[in-house]
Design an enzyme around this catalytic site. Structure first.
Site, short mmCIF file in Angstrom:
data_model
loop_
_atom_site.label_atom_id
_atom_site.label_comp_id
_atom_site.label_asym_id
_atom_site.label_seq_id
_atom_site.Cartn_x
_atom_site.Cartn_y
_atom_site.Cartn_z
N SER A 56 0.80 -1.23 0.00
CA SER A 56 0.00 0.00 0.00
C SER A 56 0.84 1.28 0.00
CB SER A 56 -0.95 0.02 1.20
OG SER A 56 -0.23 0.16 2.41
N LYS A 125 0.90 4.99 6.69
CA LYS A 125 0.37 5.81 5.60
C LYS A 125 1.06 7.16 5.61
CE LYS A 125 -2.80 2.62 4.79
NZ LYS A 125 -2.65 1.70 3.64
#
Length: 241
Positions: A56, A125
């Site tokens: 990701s 993230k």
């Protein structure tokens, strides 16, 4: 008369013979104890190891990368837009996982902070929106905007769009809006509107990802690409950083 510092004035004293084996063992034990103390202090207050299990955050981070996160943020060193952060999965973004098998060696290295703790669920993230920011997708040029300003994101995975989902979000106080660099493969803030709007609590942030430590051919720092946000104005009512 001999001076006190004169060797001739000091009679030879018989003493016990020093055991060289015990001396060596004692020295090793001291080194191990000091190393453990230093490792525990570093783990508790400064850095912690984490493992990257998914794509990701490609291409910034690759599957199976090992990283160290700086635990001094948030805290003495504040977070900012662009920072790559590790945070606890307090809102259950991830499915539950079974406890992995362990052994005394792996448990020891986990305890001293040299390998990641597999028992805790964490995500990693990039911060796109700070408290008060309005993040929108997308501008007429197809870019994200932050507080009305288009941003060009060089860290996005090649071929990905900034987002295939349209949204406008204003970040509440005490929270951040996060997105993965591999936008097409990241279940980030965009996909969790049912869980406090997709926002992440500041209190859930473990630290800022600082360096890739393994594999050795990827050893290096992790960029926050703060230049991307240089032209973004502070939200109305916020003090400048």
């Amino acid at each position: 008369m001999s001076h006190a510092s004169d060797p001739a004035a000091t009679p030879k004293q018989p003493g016990r013979k020093r055991n060289p084996v015990w001396a060596a063992i004692r020295e090793v034990l001291i080194i191990v104890v000091v190393a453990l103390i230093i490792s525990l202090v570093v783990k508790t207050f400064f850095f912690r190891a984490f493992y990257i299990p998914s794509g990701s955050m490609e291409e910034t981070l690759q599957v199976n990368d090992r990283i160290f996160a700086n635990l001094m943020v948030p805290g003495p060193f504040d977070l900012d837009r662009g920072d790559v952060v590790v945070f606890r999965d307090e809102e259950a973004w991830l499915p539950p996982v079974a406890a992995p098998d362990s052994n005394p060696v792996s448990e020891f290295f986990t305890f001293v902070g040299l390998v990641p703790d597999p028992s805790n669920q964490h995500l990693i993230k990039r911060i796109i929106g700070m408290p008060g920011d309005t993040v929108t997708c997308c501008s007429p040029d197809g870019n994200l905007t932050v507080n009305g300003v288009d941003i060009q994101e060089p860290y996005i995975y090649p071929g990905d769009n900034p987002s295939d989902i349209e949204f406008t979000k204003t970040v509440p106080e005490g929270k951040i809006w996060v997105m993965g660099d591999h936008r097409a493969a990241s279940a980030d803030s965009r996909y969790h509107e049912d869980l406090q709007g997709g926002f992440v609590d500041f209190s859930a942030v473990e630290g800022r990802a600082a360096v890739i430590s393994w594999p050795l051919d990827r050893l290096g720092s992790i960029s926050g690409h703060h230049e991307v946000f240089d032209d973004v104005p502070e939200p109305a009512g916020a003090s400048s950083k």
